[in-house]
Write an enzyme that holds these catalytic residues in place. Structure first.
Site, PDB file in Angstrom:
ATOM      1  N   GLU A   1      -2.126   7.992  -3.900  1.00 58.42           N
ATOM      2  CA  GLU A   1      -2.476   7.643  -5.281  1.00 58.42           C
ATOM      3  C   GLU A   1      -3.938   7.994  -5.569  1.00 58.42           C
ATOM      4  O   GLU A   1      -4.757   7.991  -4.652  1.00 58.42           O
ATOM      5  CB  GLU A   1      -2.217   6.142  -5.534  1.00 58.42           C
ATOM      6  CG  GLU A   1      -3.093   5.210  -4.718  1.00 58.42           C
ATOM      7  CD  GLU A   1      -2.702   3.735  -4.874  1.00 58.42           C
ATOM      8  OE1 GLU A   1      -1.515   3.392  -4.747  1.00 58.42           O
ATOM      9  OE2 GLU A   1      -3.628   2.935  -5.098  1.00 58.42           O
TER      10      GLU A   1
ATOM     11  N   ARG B   1       0.862  -1.179   0.000  1.00 58.54           N
ATOM     12  CA  ARG B   1       0.000   0.000   0.000  1.00 58.54           C
ATOM     13  C   ARG B   1       0.889   1.215   0.000  1.00 58.54           C
ATOM     14  O   ARG B   1       1.965   1.199   0.607  1.00 58.54           O
ATOM     15  CB  ARG B   1      -0.878   0.056   1.265  1.00 58.54           C
ATOM     16  CG  ARG B   1      -2.150  -0.763   1.215  1.00 58.54           C
ATOM     17  CD  ARG B   1      -3.213  -0.112   0.323  1.00 58.54           C
ATOM     18  NE  ARG B   1      -4.444  -0.869   0.308  1.00 58.54           N
ATOM     19  CZ  ARG B   1      -4.719  -1.907  -0.474  1.00 58.54           C
ATOM     20  NH1 ARG B   1      -3.814  -2.327  -1.333  1.00 58.54           N
ATOM     21  NH2 ARG B   1      -5.891  -2.514  -0.412  1.00 58.54           N
TER      22      ARG B   1
ATOM     23  N   HIS C   1      -1.271   0.503  -9.604  1.00 61.40           N
ATOM     24  CA  HIS C   1      -1.993  -0.377  -8.660  1.00 61.40           C
ATOM     25  C   HIS C   1      -2.727  -1.497  -9.420  1.00 61.40           C
ATOM     26  O   HIS C   1      -3.962  -1.600  -9.342  1.00 61.40           O
ATOM     27  CB  HIS C   1      -2.963   0.446  -7.799  1.00 61.40           C
ATOM     28  CG  HIS C   1      -3.331  -0.231  -6.514  1.00 61.40           C
ATOM     29  ND1 HIS C   1      -3.586   0.442  -5.345  1.00 61.40           N
ATOM     30  CD2 HIS C   1      -3.486  -1.543  -6.206  1.00 61.40           C
ATOM     31  CE1 HIS C   1      -3.900  -0.421  -4.384  1.00 61.40           C
ATOM     32  NE2 HIS C   1      -3.841  -1.645  -4.894  1.00 61.40           N
TER      33      HIS C   1
HETATM   34  C1  8YV Z   1      -7.162  -4.169  -5.570  1.00 62.01           C
HETATM   35  C2  8YV Z   1      -5.527  -4.498  -3.685  1.00 62.01           C
HETATM   36  O1  8YV Z   1      -7.105  -4.146  -6.938  1.00 62.01           O
HETATM   37  O2  8YV Z   1      -6.850  -6.310  -2.975  1.00 62.01           O
HETATM   38  C3  8YV Z   1      -6.143  -5.357  -2.659  1.00 62.01           C
HETATM   39  O3  8YV Z   1      -5.919  -5.090  -1.469  1.00 62.01           O
HETATM   40  O4  8YV Z   1      -4.737  -3.673  -3.411  1.00 62.01           O
HETATM   41  C4  8YV Z   1      -5.851  -4.691  -5.123  1.00 62.01           C
HETATM   42  O5  8YV Z   1      -5.832  -6.048  -5.422  1.00 62.01           O
HETATM   43  C5  8YV Z   1      -7.605  -2.852  -5.142  1.00 62.01           C
HETATM   44  O6  8YV Z   1      -7.458  -2.599  -3.804  1.00 62.01           O
HETATM   45  C6  8YV Z   1      -9.061  -2.728  -5.527  1.00 62.01           C
HETATM   46  O7  8YV Z   1      -9.557  -1.597  -5.023  1.00 62.01           O
END
Ligand code: 8YV
Length: 338
Positions: A276, A247, A294
């Site tokens: 982001e 993250r 991402h």
């Molecule tokens: C997602 C992610 O695409 O699952 C997660 O925690 O970071 C990613 O796989 C994203 O968060 C979707 O909003």
């Protein structure tokens, strides 16, 4: 756009951003569905307004679900996310309000590990930098050290965060590429699991110093905010690479940009960023970083599986079933809002 009613008394749910039509159709078999067709996240007040009269919501990892929102939406009983990371959801507040919360673990593990590995390889072997140079028409001749990077095979892979995705990356490194795998995690794995993965636990400082390639996969919490900042980067080898698929906020992007500019580490690969979709201008200005928006979980089958799992949770939560990946299953039954 809200769907037309299909029968009185069915709970209403919001799909907070565009997902696959098949997933919306699955929800429509149970609920009145207000399915947004937009890719931008709703701002908190707009989300609260749109949730009036809704018993459930399907979100991604971007919508903030906190006590203020739960208080403003008294009919809301289930918040189901298609992301595995749930730093956007205040689970304690959900529990206090009797709202079931779920995330989407498991279904994206291998796809995300593939991407983490790909980003590490692209970073070590300078693939983006070389492609930009080629596209800019600069390829006149081959040179002996042109875009010479670091080896991945046989190198030391440092994994920060040894959950499902970290372990899947460890397997790729140990068994696919003959890497020495070292890791740091708050909770050490069982000895048998370490042996099966060929991975050795190290304190964070030692991990940073040992890694040729560091891959960061920890969840974002107050404890992991800027877990890797200037001091931690200073412990890394000048030849090392750093990959963040966790993250934004786990790495101090400003400190990283400066270290990259000063070549205090060789290169970085980043899929996630502080604030982001904004990206720190210092990162955009240096050549030795691979930047992606991402997309670590973005294979079509996996994104579909993530949305399906969120729908499974929503359907179960609002029809008296057992949501498969609830974060606070204790609210089910008598604890859940009526
Ligand atoms: C997602 C992610 O695409 O699952 C997660 O925690 O970071 C990613 O796989 C994203 O968060 C979707 O909003």
């Amino acid at each position: 756009m809200a769907s037309e009613g299909r029968g009185a008394g069915r709970p209403r749910v919001l799909v907070a951003r565009r997902v696959f039509p098949e997933v919306v159709a699955r929800l429509q078999a149970h609920f009145e569905v207000d399915a947004r067709d937009a890719d931008d996240p709703l701002a908190p007040t707009a989300l609260a307004e749109r949730l009036q009269g809704c018993a459930g919501v399907l979100v991604a990892g971007t919508e903030r679900i906190d006590a203020a929102l739960l208080g403003a939406c008294p009919g809301l009983r289930a918040v189901c996310s298609m992301a595995v990371g749930f730093n956007n959801i205040d689970v304690a507040a959900c529990t206090a309000h009797g709202v079931l919360a779920s995330n989407a673990p498991g279904v994206l593990t291998e796809t995300t590990a593939d991407f983490g590995f790909a980003l590490m390889m692209a970073t070590a072997r300078r693939i983006s930098e070389a492609e930009h140079w080629l596209r800019a028409g600069q390829w006149q001749h081959w040179s002996v050290d042109g875009f010479a990077g670091a080896d991945v095979h046989g190198a030391t892979l440092g994994i920060l965060g040894m959950g499902r995705i970290g372990q899947a990356i460890a397997r790729r490194g140990a068994f696919g590429f003959g890497m020495r795998v070292v890791y740091h995690n708050r909770r050490r794995l069982e000895a048998a699991d370490e042996a099966a993965l060929g991975a050795r636990w190290l304190p964070l400082d030692e991990l940073l110093a040992a890694a040729d390639h560091l891959v960061i996969v920890v969840p974002y919490t107050p404890d992991t905010h800027h877990l890797v900042g200037e001091a931690e980067i200073a412990r890394m080898k000048p030849t090392a690479t750093l990959v963040n698929i966790a993250r934004g906020g786990v790495v101090d992007d400003a400190a990283l940009a400066q270290a990259l500019r000063e070549r205090r580490i060789a290169a970085a690969g980043l899929d996630v960023f502080e604030g982001e979709p904004a990206v720190h201008p210092g990162l955009l200005a240096v050549p030795n970083v691979v930047l992606t928006p991402h997309i670590a979980s973005a294979s079509l089958p996996t994104r579909r599986a993530m949305a399906d799992l969120a729908a499974d949770n929503l359907i179960a939560a609002l029809t008296g079933g057992t949501p498969p990946t609830a974060l606070n299953p204790e609210v089910l039954g008598a604890g859940m809002r009526c």
